[in-house]
Design a protein around this motif. Structure first.
Motif, PDB file in Angstrom:
ATOM      1  N   MET A   1       5.687  -0.862  -6.350  1.00  0.00           N
ATOM      2  CA  MET A   1       5.754  -1.843  -5.279  1.00  0.00           C
ATOM      3  C   MET A   1       6.456  -3.095  -5.792  1.00  0.00           C
ATOM      4  O   MET A   1       6.445  -3.359  -6.995  1.00  0.00           O
ATOM      5  CB  MET A   1       4.344  -2.190  -4.795  1.00  0.00           C
ATOM      6  CG  MET A   1       3.486  -2.960  -5.776  1.00  0.00           C
ATOM      7  SD  MET A   1       1.853  -3.364  -5.090  1.00  0.00           S
ATOM      8  CE  MET A   1       1.191  -4.375  -6.410  1.00  0.00           C
ATOM      9  N   PRO A   2       7.066  -3.900  -4.913  1.00  0.00           N
ATOM     10  CA  PRO A   2       7.666  -5.151  -5.373  1.00  0.00           C
ATOM     11  C   PRO A   2       6.608  -6.036  -6.020  1.00  0.00           C
ATOM     12  O   PRO A   2       5.469  -6.101  -5.555  1.00  0.00           O
ATOM     13  CB  PRO A   2       8.193  -5.775  -4.068  1.00  0.00           C
ATOM     14  CG  PRO A   2       8.329  -4.634  -3.115  1.00  0.00           C
ATOM     15  CD  PRO A   2       7.257  -3.663  -3.471  1.00  0.00           C
ATOM     16  N   ALA A   3       6.980  -6.681  -7.108  1.00  0.00           N
ATOM     17  CA  ALA A   3       6.011  -7.510  -7.820  1.00  0.00           C
ATOM     18  C   ALA A   3       5.570  -8.677  -6.958  1.00  0.00           C
ATOM     19  O   ALA A   3       6.381  -9.351  -6.322  1.00  0.00           O
ATOM     20  CB  ALA A   3       6.612  -8.007  -9.118  1.00  0.00           C
ATOM     21  N   SER A   4       4.267  -8.912  -6.929  1.00  0.00           N
ATOM     22  CA  SER A   4       3.748 -10.088  -6.241  1.00  0.00           C
ATOM     23  C   SER A   4       3.984 -11.315  -7.105  1.00  0.00           C
ATOM     24  O   SER A   4       3.752 -11.279  -8.319  1.00  0.00           O
ATOM     25  CB  SER A   4       2.246  -9.918  -5.992  1.00  0.00           C
ATOM     26  OG  SER A   4       1.644 -11.161  -5.683  1.00  0.00           O
TER      27      SER A   4
ATOM     28  N   SER B   1      -1.584  -3.850 -10.589  1.00  0.00           N
ATOM     29  CA  SER B   1      -2.067  -2.471 -10.592  1.00  0.00           C
ATOM     30  C   SER B   1      -3.576  -2.359 -10.386  1.00  0.00           C
ATOM     31  O   SER B   1      -4.074  -1.254 -10.099  1.00  0.00           O
ATOM     32  CB  SER B   1      -1.670  -1.773 -11.902  1.00  0.00           C
ATOM     33  OG  SER B   1      -2.270  -2.415 -13.014  1.00  0.00           O
ATOM     34  N   ASP B   2      -4.333  -3.442 -10.538  1.00  0.00           N
ATOM     35  CA  ASP B   2      -5.758  -3.400 -10.214  1.00  0.00           C
ATOM     36  C   ASP B   2      -5.937  -3.092  -8.737  1.00  0.00           C
ATOM     37  O   ASP B   2      -5.225  -3.662  -7.888  1.00  0.00           O
ATOM     38  CB  ASP B   2      -6.430  -4.734 -10.529  1.00  0.00           C
ATOM     39  CG  ASP B   2      -6.612  -4.975 -12.010  1.00  0.00           C
ATOM     40  OD1 ASP B   2      -6.450  -4.019 -12.797  1.00  0.00           O
ATOM     41  OD2 ASP B   2      -6.923  -6.118 -12.384  1.00  0.00           O
ATOM     42  N   HIS B   3      -6.879  -2.228  -8.409  1.00  0.00           N
ATOM     43  CA  HIS B   3      -7.101  -1.836  -7.016  1.00  0.00           C
ATOM     44  C   HIS B   3      -7.233  -3.031  -6.101  1.00  0.00           C
ATOM     45  O   HIS B   3      -6.712  -3.032  -4.976  1.00  0.00           O
ATOM     46  CB  HIS B   3      -8.352  -0.958  -6.919  1.00  0.00           C
ATOM     47  CG  HIS B   3      -8.702  -0.572  -5.513  1.00  0.00           C
ATOM     48  ND1 HIS B   3      -9.527  -1.347  -4.708  1.00  0.00           N
ATOM     49  CD2 HIS B   3      -8.344   0.496  -4.762  1.00  0.00           C
ATOM     50  CE1 HIS B   3      -9.658  -0.759  -3.534  1.00  0.00           C
ATOM     51  NE2 HIS B   3      -8.958   0.360  -3.532  1.00  0.00           N
TER      52      HIS B   3
ATOM     53  N   PHE C   1       0.594  -9.846  -1.615  1.00  0.00           N
ATOM     54  CA  PHE C   1      -0.500  -8.891  -1.785  1.00  0.00           C
ATOM     55  C   PHE C   1      -0.290  -7.689  -0.862  1.00  0.00           C
ATOM     56  O   PHE C   1       0.321  -7.807   0.203  1.00  0.00           O
ATOM     57  CB  PHE C   1      -1.844  -9.539  -1.448  1.00  0.00           C
ATOM     58  CG  PHE C   1      -2.443 -10.368  -2.548  1.00  0.00           C
ATOM     59  CD1 PHE C   1      -3.617  -9.974  -3.165  1.00  0.00           C
ATOM     60  CD2 PHE C   1      -1.848 -11.552  -2.960  1.00  0.00           C
ATOM     61  CE1 PHE C   1      -4.187 -10.741  -4.173  1.00  0.00           C
ATOM     62  CE2 PHE C   1      -2.411 -12.325  -3.958  1.00  0.00           C
ATOM     63  CZ  PHE C   1      -3.582 -11.914  -4.578  1.00  0.00           C
ATOM     64  N   ARG C   2      -0.857  -6.545  -1.281  1.00  0.00           N
ATOM     65  CA  ARG C   2      -0.822  -5.351  -0.454  1.00  0.00           C
ATOM     66  C   ARG C   2      -2.236  -4.830  -0.229  1.00  0.00           C
ATOM     67  O   ARG C   2      -3.100  -4.955  -1.110  1.00  0.00           O
ATOM     68  CB  ARG C   2       0.036  -4.268  -1.106  1.00  0.00           C
ATOM     69  CG  ARG C   2       1.492  -4.665  -1.212  1.00  0.00           C
ATOM     70  CD  ARG C   2       2.328  -3.597  -1.859  1.00  0.00           C
ATOM     71  NE  ARG C   2       2.403  -2.393  -1.032  1.00  0.00           N
ATOM     72  CZ  ARG C   2       3.162  -1.341  -1.348  1.00  0.00           C
ATOM     73  NH1 ARG C   2       3.873  -1.344  -2.463  1.00  0.00           N
ATOM     74  NH2 ARG C   2       3.195  -0.287  -0.563  1.00  0.00           N
ATOM     75  N   LEU C   3      -2.456  -4.264   0.927  1.00  0.00           N
ATOM     76  CA  LEU C   3      -3.762  -3.704   1.247  1.00  0.00           C
ATOM     77  C   LEU C   3      -3.957  -2.399   0.491  1.00  0.00           C
ATOM     78  O   LEU C   3      -3.114  -1.506   0.533  1.00  0.00           O
ATOM     79  CB  LEU C   3      -3.869  -3.455   2.749  1.00  0.00           C
ATOM     80  CG  LEU C   3      -5.208  -2.903   3.252  1.00  0.00           C
ATOM     81  CD1 LEU C   3      -6.300  -3.957   3.117  1.00  0.00           C
ATOM     82  CD2 LEU C   3      -5.080  -2.442   4.702  1.00  0.00           C
ATOM     83  N   SER C   4      -5.089  -2.290  -0.209  1.00  0.00           N
ATOM     84  CA  SER C   4      -5.435  -1.040  -0.886  1.00  0.00           C
ATOM     85  C   SER C   4      -6.364  -0.184  -0.032  1.00  0.00           C
ATOM     86  O   SER C   4      -6.165   1.022   0.092  1.00  0.00           O
ATOM     87  CB  SER C   4      -6.101  -1.324  -2.237  1.00  0.00           C
ATOM     88  OG  SER C   4      -5.200  -1.931  -3.137  1.00  0.00           O
TER      89      SER C   4
ATOM     90  N   ASP D   1      -0.778   2.574  -7.921  1.00  0.00           N
ATOM     91  CA  ASP D   1       0.645   2.291  -7.808  1.00  0.00           C
ATOM     92  C   ASP D   1       1.078   2.589  -6.379  1.00  0.00           C
ATOM     93  O   ASP D   1       0.248   2.743  -5.481  1.00  0.00           O
ATOM     94  CB  ASP D   1       1.461   3.095  -8.829  1.00  0.00           C
ATOM     95  CG  ASP D   1       1.230   4.602  -8.725  1.00  0.00           C
ATOM     96  OD1 ASP D   1       0.806   5.068  -7.636  1.00  0.00           O
ATOM     97  OD2 ASP D   1       1.490   5.320  -9.710  1.00  0.00           O
ATOM     98  N   ASP D   2       2.375   2.677  -6.155  1.00  0.00           N
ATOM     99  CA  ASP D   2       2.876   2.872  -4.792  1.00  0.00           C
ATOM    100  C   ASP D   2       2.438   4.192  -4.167  1.00  0.00           C
ATOM    101  O   ASP D   2       2.511   4.355  -2.945  1.00  0.00           O
ATOM    102  CB  ASP D   2       4.413   2.806  -4.786  1.00  0.00           C
ATOM    103  CG  ASP D   2       4.928   1.389  -4.953  1.00  0.00           C
ATOM    104  OD1 ASP D   2       4.128   0.453  -4.776  1.00  0.00           O
ATOM    105  OD2 ASP D   2       6.118   1.228  -5.269  1.00  0.00           O
ATOM    106  N   SER D   3       2.000   5.132  -4.960  1.00  0.00           N
ATOM    107  CA  SER D   3       1.576   6.418  -4.417  1.00  0.00           C
ATOM    108  C   SER D   3       0.162   6.382  -3.856  1.00  0.00           C
ATOM    109  O   SER D   3      -0.275   7.354  -3.224  1.00  0.00           O
ATOM    110  CB  SER D   3       1.662   7.505  -5.499  1.00  0.00           C
ATOM    111  OG  SER D   3       0.707   7.271  -6.526  1.00  0.00           O
TER     112      SER D   3
END
Length: 297
Positions: A1-4, A177-179, A161-164, A254-256
């Motif tokens: 994913m693009p770095a935050s 990479s932390d959840h 940030f991205r939603l996990s 990760d992105d997967s």
């Protein structure tokens, strides 16, 4: 994913009503170490490289002063400052030199719900490690939010940030990479839910829980293993009713990683964690998770 541009969660600054007693607890029982102090504050380090992960400030009432992230580059501070206003937040100061122990350059912002967030680059680091039963860092902070959608949108648009995962009551968001480094809990007020300190492994969590019990601080929820994040947990209510967690085994993603929804995170009746051994959260922790407010600025 693009770095935050947010980088990594570094520290939280809190106001405590008895600074000396709080320092004794967080050093003598919680196993942090004093890194620096001023007349009205103590800066405590963990087992990792950050100068400090918890700052205790003398205060008339318990509160949260700010939550600080460590950025990968100086340019990330400018990116955050540029994006903040467009996403509904406010830039309070900087980028400018930090005038407290640890140093560095920082930009300080307020999110749309008033929480103060600080982003630092070039701060001091330790090269030597502390003992194996010390929390290495703060792995996540959970915010109660009167409107999770507003908060979630800001963390995504301004800070990358991205939603996990999204459960029935909480949105888990990551900036590395932390959840999750931040989680947003559905609530009727914008308060602090809890602070999670990561331990080296499950044994260290258990030894820490035993140390807390010996000192008269009972486990208020746990020991168990969460669903989202897969982390081991043991929750306590510390001085001034701050809810603090020992945790370990935080899931790396990760992105997967497939974002889960509420239907993916349900337990059979009577279960409160993956293992099925944890009792439900105590009434005391349920109250404490709602009461600590953020300072206004």
């Amino acid at each position: 994913m693009p770095a935050s541009p947010a980088g990594q969660l570094r520290s939280i600054a809190i106001g405590v009503t008895d600074l000396e007693a709080a320092e004794r607890f967080y050093t003598g029982t919680w196993n942090l170490q004093a890194a620096a102090r001023t007349d009205d504050a103590v800066y405590l380090r963990g087992g990792g490289s950050f100068h400090h992960i918890l700052a205790l400030h003398r205060s008339e009432r318990p509160d949260v002063r700010d939550v600080t992230f460590s950025t990968a580059s100086r340019a990330d501070l400018d990116v955050i400052a540029l994006r903040t206003a467009a996403a509904g937040g406010r830039v309070l100061s900087g980028p400018a030199p930090v005038e407290e122990p640890g140093g560095g350059v920082a930009v300080t912002i307020a999110d749309p719900q008033g929480r103060i967030l600080r982003f630092v680059h070039g701060d001091q680091r330790w090269t030597e490690q502390t003992h194996s039963d010390a929390p290495s860092c703060i792995t996540h902070v959970v915010f109660n939010s009167a409107d999770v959608a507003v908060a979630q949108r800001f963390f995504a648009e301004a800070l990358g940030f991205r939603l996990s995962d999204r459960t029935r009551i909480m949105a888990f968001m990551r900036c590395n990479s932390d959840h999750h480094s931040i989680a947003l809990a559905d609530s009727d007020a914008n308060t602090l839910n809890h602070i999670a300190f990561v331990m080296p492994d499950l044994d260290a969590v258990m030894r820490g829980a035993g140390r807390m019990s010996d000192a008269g601080w009972p486990i208020e929820w746990g020991v168990g293993r969460h669903g989202p994040g897969n982390n081991v947990f043991a929750y306590f209510v510390g001085p001034d009713d701050f809810v603090i967690e020992y945790t370990a085994d935080v899931l790396q993603v990760d992105d997967s990683y497939k974002v889960g929804g509420p239907a993916d995170w349900t337990w059979p009746p009577g279960r409160f964690d993956q293992w099925g051994v944890s009792k439900p959260p105590s009434d005391r922790i349920k109250q404490a998770q709602k009461k600590i407010r953020f300072i206004e600025q």
